[in-house]
Design a protein around this motif. Sequence first.
Motif, PDB file in Angstrom:
ATOM      1  N   ASN A  18       0.955   9.531  -5.231  1.00  0.00           N
ATOM      2  CA  ASN A  18       1.160  10.907  -4.769  1.00  0.00           C
ATOM      3  C   ASN A  18       2.008  11.693  -5.758  1.00  0.00           C
ATOM      4  OD1 ASN A  18      -0.339  10.602  -2.458  1.00  0.00           O
ATOM      5  ND2 ASN A  18       1.406  10.161  -1.139  1.00  0.00           N
ATOM      6  N   TYR A  24       0.837  -1.205   0.000  1.00  0.00           N
ATOM      7  CA  TYR A  24       0.000   0.000   0.000  1.00  0.00           C
ATOM      8  C   TYR A  24       0.873   1.257   0.000  1.00  0.00           C
ATOM      9  CZ  TYR A  24      -3.064   3.683   1.630  1.00  0.00           C
ATOM     10  OH  TYR A  24      -3.746   4.880   1.748  1.00  0.00           O
ATOM     11  N   ALA A  25       1.950   1.237   0.809  1.00  0.00           N
ATOM     12  CA  ALA A  25       2.838   2.404   0.877  1.00  0.00           C
ATOM     13  C   ALA A  25       3.471   2.679  -0.482  1.00  0.00           C
ATOM     14  CB  ALA A  25       3.915   2.176   1.932  1.00  0.00           C
ATOM     15  N   GLU A  44       0.832   4.180  -2.825  1.00  0.00           N
ATOM     16  CA  GLU A  44       0.552   5.541  -2.347  1.00  0.00           C
ATOM     17  C   GLU A  44       1.686   6.487  -2.741  1.00  0.00           C
ATOM     18  OE1 GLU A  44      -1.092   7.492   1.755  1.00  0.00           O
ATOM     19  OE2 GLU A  44       0.700   6.235   1.907  1.00  0.00           O
ATOM     20  N   HIS A  45       2.927   6.007  -2.610  1.00  0.00           N
ATOM     21  CA  HIS A  45       4.104   6.795  -2.976  1.00  0.00           C
ATOM     22  C   HIS A  45       4.057   7.160  -4.463  1.00  0.00           C
ATOM     23  CE1 HIS A  45       8.372   7.981  -2.979  1.00  0.00           C
ATOM     24  NE2 HIS A  45       8.485   7.293  -4.096  1.00  0.00           N
TER      25      HIS A  45
END
Length: 266
Positions: free
Chosen positions: A171, A163-164, A167-168
Amino acid sequence: KLAKNFKVDVVYMHNCFTKMENDSCESEFTSFVKENLPQEPFLLTNDISERLNLFFKGNLRVMPWLKFLKRDFLTSEKINFPKIKVSEDDFWTIEILCRAKSILYVSNAIYINRDTPTSLTRKKKSVAELIKYHMTPLIEGEKIFYKIINENEFFQKNPQYAYAWIEHLANYCFKQVFSACTTLKPHEVHRIFKQSFSSGEQNFLSNYLCSIINTQQKKLFLTQQKFNQFAAQTQQQIGGLEKMPAVSVIIPLYNAEKYVGECLDS
């Protein structure tokens, strides 16, 4: 030599020299590190979560020319650039960080990066081209993302890092698109998405991403309105203060420094 001495799969650099193509000036030193890291070469941790945290913080960059890699490592792990024109180095780098048994981190600036104004990254783009360019990793890269996630045991056991990662990437992509869409109306953004990503499989995702952009634009517009109102009110208050007469207050003191604060408060 460093790779041989330390017996590593990857040598990761965070500095290089940058030079514009056809520029007679000397190359400029460029650093891509966000934190103060040791200047001497050191081995990165074997903990994949710590490697990924360095990546998310911007200390491990995606550019291929910041890395030296053993050919045997790439072939044995079957690590290749995915068939996508934008952000392919992002997917490639994640696989390297997850599969390399040893990574050496060095501060040496060895590579000269020549910026070409006509390259895919640098050349000027229309708003429609910018939207397509920066949304492609999220729309066309979805299958690549899940292939890496499903084939990697670390992500299976630590889904929070999957997920990170998305998301990275999201973004970064949205940040570029938001700045490009400031002059467009919602239906114009939707038309660009429809023209750029029109296949049946991508319609729902592209429409969803388009709606996110339009919602964010509305929030930015309202925020800008509030800021303008605040700025106007503040300017009026400053103007009122400027009209007030200036007064100087002189307080004679002798050996009474400790009472100055109490005096002013009164």
